[in-house]
Scaffold this motif. Sequence first.
Motif, PDB file in Angstrom:
ATOM      1  N   GLY A 315       0.818  -1.203   0.000  1.00  0.00           N
ATOM      2  CA  GLY A 315       0.000   0.000   0.000  1.00  0.00           C
ATOM      3  C   GLY A 315       0.848   1.247   0.000  1.00  0.00           C
ATOM      4  O   GLY A 315       1.969   1.261  -0.514  1.00  0.00           O
ATOM      5  N   ASP A 316       0.325   2.302   0.601  1.00  0.00           N
ATOM      6  CA  ASP A 316       1.070   3.551   0.660  1.00  0.00           C
ATOM      7  C   ASP A 316       0.692   4.311   1.931  1.00  0.00           C
ATOM      8  O   ASP A 316      -0.209   3.933   2.672  1.00  0.00           O
ATOM      9  CB  ASP A 316       0.832   4.409  -0.584  1.00  0.00           C
ATOM     10  N   GLY A 317       1.401   5.408   2.175  1.00  0.00           N
ATOM     11  CA  GLY A 317       1.109   6.233   3.332  1.00  0.00           C
ATOM     12  C   GLY A 317       1.797   5.751   4.595  1.00  0.00           C
ATOM     13  O   GLY A 317       2.534   4.763   4.596  1.00  0.00           O
ATOM     14  N   VAL A 318       1.554   6.476   5.682  1.00  0.00           N
ATOM     15  CA  VAL A 318       2.130   6.178   6.990  1.00  0.00           C
ATOM     16  C   VAL A 318       0.995   5.855   7.950  1.00  0.00           C
ATOM     17  O   VAL A 318       0.039   6.647   8.075  1.00  0.00           O
ATOM     18  CB  VAL A 318       2.959   7.368   7.525  1.00  0.00           C
ATOM     19  N   TRP A 319       1.115   4.722   8.639  1.00  0.00           N
ATOM     20  CA  TRP A 319       0.046   4.222   9.500  1.00  0.00           C
ATOM     21  C   TRP A 319       0.617   3.777  10.841  1.00  0.00           C
ATOM     22  O   TRP A 319       1.779   3.386  10.930  1.00  0.00           O
ATOM     23  CB  TRP A 319      -0.647   3.016   8.859  1.00  0.00           C
ATOM     24  N   PHE A 320      -0.225   3.805  11.867  1.00  0.00           N
ATOM     25  CA  PHE A 320       0.063   3.065  13.085  1.00  0.00           C
ATOM     26  C   PHE A 320      -0.402   1.628  12.870  1.00  0.00           C
ATOM     27  O   PHE A 320      -1.413   1.383  12.186  1.00  0.00           O
ATOM     28  CB  PHE A 320      -0.673   3.651  14.286  1.00  0.00           C
ATOM     29  N   VAL A 321       0.319   0.682  13.454  1.00  0.00           N
ATOM     30  CA  VAL A 321      -0.058  -0.719  13.322  1.00  0.00           C
ATOM     31  C   VAL A 321       0.036  -1.378  14.695  1.00  0.00           C
ATOM     32  O   VAL A 321       0.947  -1.065  15.487  1.00  0.00           O
ATOM     33  CB  VAL A 321       0.841  -1.438  12.286  1.00  0.00           C
ATOM     34  N   ASP A 322      -0.889  -2.275  15.013  1.00  0.00           N
ATOM     35  CA  ASP A 322      -0.836  -2.988  16.297  1.00  0.00           C
ATOM     36  C   ASP A 322      -0.247  -4.377  16.109  1.00  0.00           C
ATOM     37  O   ASP A 322       0.147  -4.758  14.996  1.00  0.00           O
ATOM     38  CB  ASP A 322      -2.223  -3.035  16.953  1.00  0.00           C
ATOM     39  N   ALA A 323      -0.184  -5.134  17.193  1.00  0.00           N
ATOM     40  CA  ALA A 323       0.463  -6.452  17.158  1.00  0.00           C
ATOM     41  C   ALA A 323      -0.241  -7.410  16.211  1.00  0.00           C
ATOM     42  O   ALA A 323       0.377  -8.361  15.706  1.00  0.00           O
ATOM     43  CB  ALA A 323       0.510  -7.039  18.571  1.00  0.00           C
ATOM     44  N   GLU A 324      -1.542  -7.212  15.986  1.00  0.00           N
ATOM     45  CA  GLU A 324      -2.304  -8.079  15.077  1.00  0.00           C
ATOM     46  C   GLU A 324      -2.212  -7.623  13.627  1.00  0.00           C
ATOM     47  O   GLU A 324      -2.788  -8.246  12.736  1.00  0.00           O
ATOM     48  CB  GLU A 324      -3.777  -8.138  15.510  1.00  0.00           C
ATOM     49  N   GLY A 325      -1.528  -6.518  13.401  1.00  0.00           N
ATOM     50  CA  GLY A 325      -1.374  -6.024  12.042  1.00  0.00           C
ATOM     51  C   GLY A 325      -2.462  -5.082  11.591  1.00  0.00           C
ATOM     52  O   GLY A 325      -2.507  -4.706  10.408  1.00  0.00           O
ATOM     53  N   HIS A 326      -3.334  -4.669  12.508  1.00  0.00           N
ATOM     54  CA  HIS A 326      -4.392  -3.740  12.139  1.00  0.00           C
ATOM     55  C   HIS A 326      -3.831  -2.329  12.002  1.00  0.00           C
ATOM     56  O   HIS A 326      -3.112  -1.853  12.883  1.00  0.00           O
ATOM     57  CB  HIS A 326      -5.503  -3.760  13.194  1.00  0.00           C
ATOM     58  N   ARG A 327      -4.212  -1.657  10.941  1.00  0.00           N
ATOM     59  CA  ARG A 327      -3.710  -0.308  10.678  1.00  0.00           C
ATOM     60  C   ARG A 327      -4.735   0.738  11.099  1.00  0.00           C
ATOM     61  O   ARG A 327      -5.943   0.527  11.010  1.00  0.00           O
ATOM     62  CB  ARG A 327      -3.416  -0.126   9.183  1.00  0.00           C
TER      63      ARG A 327
END
Length: 343
Positions: A315-327
């Motif tokens: 994908g693209d952009g900047v995201w926060f991600v958690d341990a489960e991979g959710h953005r």
Amino acid sequence: MRTDPSIHPRPHDPAPVRLAPGGEFDLIRRFLAGPAPAERPDVRVGPGDDCAVVAGDGIALSTDMSVEGVHFRRDWLAAEEIGWRAAAAALSDLAAVAARPIGILVSLAAPPDDAGDYAARVMAGCREAVESVGGALLGGDLTRSPGPLVIDVTVVGEAPRPALRSGARPGQELWVTGELGGSAAAVEALLAGREPNPAARERFARPRPRVREAQWLHARNIPTALVDLSDGLAGDAAHLSAASGVAMLLAPELIPIHPAARERSKVRSLRRALGGGEDYELCFAAAVGAVGPFHTAFEQAFQVRLSCVGRAGGGDGVWFVDAEGHRRPTGIVGWQHFGGGTP
């Protein structure tokens, strides 16, 4: 075969610069006062002629402007600190491509009242900054300004194999040097009329461009994509994302926040680290496991922290991600001069 000396000049002569009489040239002589620069093979002609002449394999060039009232205020910083910051901001661009510094050209537009000790002190700060990373003052320009004070710094370096923003791939790790948000914390305090934390003020007043650190990492083929953090991690990671065609996935709990930027509010602390800007650290992508064998050696060599803050993904952009991979969106885009950024 005979060689024309005008095409291949001799190495820079460290003798004192000879300029014609006049107030402007007297001030330039003050800028260049001090011990004669050591002879170096990459500077064939230094200050005193109409052009500096340098030699190198892959000349790296960048420029950075500092404007009074936008980038600095006199009631916040000494003249030498203003000069240091202006040069350091430009030198950080050399770090971003892992270039070896050759020198800087400084154009100074000064109000008449500054055309003396104050201007000389500003230039002393510029010179100290470039010499701290192994470069030289190559020359520049001096002109009158009705106000404000403007400092334009052009950096010159050598990058036979430049590091670029465009090599990150999905699955690779994202790393940063140092701690983030200290400069932003100092600016917030100063704007509120408070004395900033001394460590935060140092980060704002005398930022350290990671020139040698970038060369060290690049010599070991660690970064696949590299950028310096001038506008905040969120904004500069977006440059890596755009250039490489990948998303940058940040783990908030891994981001190294400067102690002076930490508050009870995690949101406010993260905002300083991701959007405050002027940290002048490095952000780079690396293959999984590439940093591990060199992590301790790097930190011992430079006394600078090295932290994995996330990874590249599809994908693209900047995201926060958690341990489960959710953005989820960061909600922070970094500092921009013409709107849309985090001041």
